[in-house]
Design an enzyme around this catalytic site. Structure first.
Site, PDB file in Angstrom:
ATOM      1  N   HIS A  70       0.786  -1.233   0.000  1.00 26.37           N
ATOM      2  CA  HIS A  70       0.000   0.000   0.000  1.00 26.37           C
ATOM      3  C   HIS A  70       0.817   1.282   0.000  1.00 26.37           C
ATOM      4  O   HIS A  70       0.239   2.366   0.014  1.00 26.37           O
ATOM      5  CB  HIS A  70      -1.003  -0.009   1.168  1.00 26.37           C
ATOM      6  CG  HIS A  70      -0.376   0.050   2.535  1.00 26.37           C
ATOM      7  ND1 HIS A  70      -1.093   0.445   3.649  1.00 26.37           N
ATOM      8  CD2 HIS A  70       0.865  -0.250   2.984  1.00 26.37           C
ATOM      9  CE1 HIS A  70      -0.320   0.387   4.709  1.00 26.37           C
ATOM     10  NE2 HIS A  70       0.865  -0.039   4.337  1.00 26.37           N
ATOM     11  N   HIS A  71       2.148   1.199  -0.022  1.00 25.93           N
ATOM     12  CA  HIS A  71       2.963   2.406  -0.169  1.00 25.93           C
ATOM     13  C   HIS A  71       3.386   2.641  -1.609  1.00 25.93           C
ATOM     14  O   HIS A  71       3.999   3.664  -1.919  1.00 25.93           O
ATOM     15  CB  HIS A  71       4.205   2.324   0.715  1.00 25.93           C
ATOM     16  CG  HIS A  71       3.899   2.242   2.172  1.00 25.93           C
ATOM     17  ND1 HIS A  71       3.068   3.137   2.802  1.00 25.93           N
ATOM     18  CD2 HIS A  71       4.276   1.359   3.122  1.00 25.93           C
ATOM     19  CE1 HIS A  71       2.957   2.802   4.080  1.00 25.93           C
ATOM     20  NE2 HIS A  71       3.675   1.726   4.292  1.00 25.93           N
ATOM     21  N   CYS A  72       3.077   1.705  -2.490  1.00 22.28           N
ATOM     22  CA  CYS A  72       3.451   1.848  -3.890  1.00 22.28           C
ATOM     23  C   CYS A  72       2.312   2.474  -4.677  1.00 22.28           C
ATOM     24  O   CYS A  72       1.178   2.009  -4.609  1.00 22.28           O
ATOM     25  CB  CYS A  72       3.801   0.483  -4.477  1.00 22.28           C
ATOM     26  SG  CYS A  72       4.218   0.566  -6.223  1.00 22.28           S
TER      27      CYS A  72
END
Length: 329
Positions: free
Chosen positions: A107-109
């Site tokens: 979820h940080h990409c």
């Protein structure tokens, strides 16, 4: 340049009804001459989850869905040409009412940038694939309960009104992405050391509120276990029982409304998280919130159905690995 045209894909081939919509591949587990032991993430976590589920006789090798490799054209649904690598996502939830990718949750990409152990925008890819290829899927809700803010998918869907984002995270830790926070429709910022009672009350209140505010066609649930007490990166103090109850709350809210739900397991940096994930899936089954093979039949082969393990199309050093990149925080 992003490619949004419809294209042929092998990712959504039919999966036998006797297969459980639980997706896994042995290549999720990373080994590299022992160096993986130096990383804070347990790179063998996913295989351990499957082992525990087999011990409890919830699954067998023939009853789960083997991940299918995505092509470069599949990846262009989300990623720019210069940033292609490997991702994962799924459609089984729409067909079966639920699905669990034992892995995923990067979820940080975002579509053109990695971060925080995340190289592949699997959440964005899953949702955009469903919008493009599955009739009747035009609205999605992301419920992100990892300890860290999900700034990658938030940046991707910042101006997309089709996607409602609820994010519950420790306000004091990575990434602190103020720009991405503009995409969050339900933002719940937690303090250091938040414990079960307060946490579960907020999860239930805001999950119900989010699904009452906008009824989606699909829920993508990012079920990070880095909220566990003692996690070196999460900074929260949730018990194993609290994590199991949290997952039950989210699945129950989806089930009550008849909304398909796709769960990804996201971050978690203690060895015991694999056992907790397995126990949570077993509890969901016992609570009747996920189905099983009631007639006991098992297909000889359960392959495909969701875009999970992706092929590398990049010659940079960062693309060289023996399996998927370490999971997300």
């Amino acid at each position: 340049m992003m490619c949004n045209r419809s294209h042929g894909t092998q990712l959504y081939l039919e999966v036998p009804s006797s297969c459980l919509p639980i997706v896994y591949s042995p290549v999720y587990n990373i080994t590299f001459m022992g160096l993986e032991k130096l990383h804070p993430f347990d790179s063998g976590k996913w295989g351990k989850v499957i082992h525990f589920l087999k011990e409890e006789k919830l699954i067998s090798d023939g009853s789960i869905v083997e991940a299918r490799e995505a092509t470069e054209e599949d990846l262009l649904v989300v990623h720019t040409k210069r940033y292609l690598n490997r991702l994962k996502a799924g459609k089984l939830a729409v067909d079966r009412g639920w699905a669990i990718n034992v892995g995923g949750g990067f979820h940080h990409c975002s579509s053109d940038k990695g971060g925080g152990f995340c190289a592949y925008a699997d959440i964005t890819l899953a949702i955009k694939f469903l919008f493009e290829r599955v009739e009747g899927i035009s609205r999605a809700t992301i419920i992100d309960l990892d300890a860290h803010q999900g700034n990658g998918h938030e940046r991707d869907f910042l101006d997309d009104r089709r996607v409602f984002i609820m994010d519950v995270y420790n306000r004091y830790i990575y990434p602190g992405d103020g720009y991405a926070k503009r995409a969050i429709k339900r933002k719940v910022e937690l303090d250091w050391g938040t414990e079960d009672d307060e946490y579960l009350q907020k999860v239930e209140l805001h999950s119900e509120g989010a699904l009452n505010e906008v009824r989606p066609d699909i829920i993508v649930y990012n079920a990070g276990t880095d909220i566990l007490d003692g996690d070196p990166l999460g900074g929260l103090a949730i018990s194993p029982q609290g994590i199991i109850k949290r997952d039950e709350i989210v699945f129950r809210a989806a089930r009550r409304r008849g909304i398909p739900i796709l769960m990804v397991t996201s971050g978690g940096y203690q060895k015991k998280t694999a056992r907790i994930i397995a126990d949570s899936i077993i509890n969901l089954r016992r609570q009747g919130l996920i189905g099983g093979n009631e007639d006991g039949e098992v297909a000889e082969e359960c392959v495909g159905g969701v875009p999970l393990v992706m092929s590398s199309s990049d010659s940079s050093p960062s693309s060289v690995s023996t399996g998927p990149a370490p999971n997300t925080i």
